[in-house]
Design a protein around this motif. Structure first.
Motif, short mmCIF file in Angstrom:
data_model
loop_
_atom_site.label_atom_id
_atom_site.label_comp_id
_atom_site.label_asym_id
_atom_site.label_seq_id
_atom_site.Cartn_x
_atom_site.Cartn_y
_atom_site.Cartn_z
N MET A 1 -3.33 5.89 5.11
CA MET A 1 -2.11 6.50 4.62
C MET A 1 -1.33 5.44 3.83
SD MET A 1 0.96 8.32 6.79
CE MET A 1 0.04 9.74 7.28
N PRO A 2 -0.85 5.79 2.65
CA PRO A 2 -0.10 4.80 1.85
C PRO A 2 1.20 4.38 2.55
CG PRO A 2 -0.72 6.70 0.52
CD PRO A 2 -1.08 7.03 1.92
N GLN A 3 1.59 3.16 2.28
CA GLN A 3 2.77 2.60 2.92
C GLN A 3 4.03 3.39 2.57
OE1 GLN A 3 2.30 0.15 5.05
NE2 GLN A 3 4.43 -0.08 5.63
N SER A 4 4.13 3.89 1.33
CA SER A 4 5.31 4.65 0.94
C SER A 4 5.43 5.95 1.73
CB SER A 4 5.30 4.93 -0.56
OG SER A 4 4.17 5.70 -0.90
N SER A 5 4.30 6.54 2.09
CA SER A 5 4.33 7.76 2.90
C SER A 5 4.82 7.47 4.31
CB SER A 5 2.94 8.39 2.96
OG SER A 5 2.53 8.80 1.69
N VAL A 6 4.44 6.34 4.83
CA VAL A 6 4.90 5.96 6.16
C VAL A 6 6.41 5.76 6.15
CG1 VAL A 6 4.78 4.18 7.96
CG2 VAL A 6 2.69 4.93 6.80
N TYR A 7 6.92 5.09 5.12
CA TYR A 7 8.37 4.89 5.01
C TYR A 7 9.10 6.22 4.84
CZ TYR A 7 7.86 -0.17 4.66
OH TYR A 7 7.60 -1.49 4.92
#
Length: 64
Positions: free
Chosen positions: A1-7
């Protein structure tokens, strides 16, 4: 999962928790739930931190 989605997900979670805490504060002030002025103060401080976290995570989700 991309880091921006986690944020983005963390930002949404923080915002939902902030809404829940705000509802608790209102219910305590109305007398529907037990608690006093000290609990309201504590929950308002927590509410501020949750809103700040939601803003920071939301901003961070847009930056690469």
């Amino acid at each position: 999962m991309p880091q921006s989605s986690v944020y983005a997900l963390l930002g949404l979670l923080s915002f939902v928790l902030a809404l829940w805490v705000a509802r608790l504060v209102v219910r305590i002030q109305r007398g529907e739930l037990p608690g006093g002025d000290l609990w309201v103060l504590y929950l308002r401080i927590l509410l501020g931190f949750l809103f700040a976290a939601a803003i920071v995570y939301g901003y961070r989700s847009f930056s690469p």
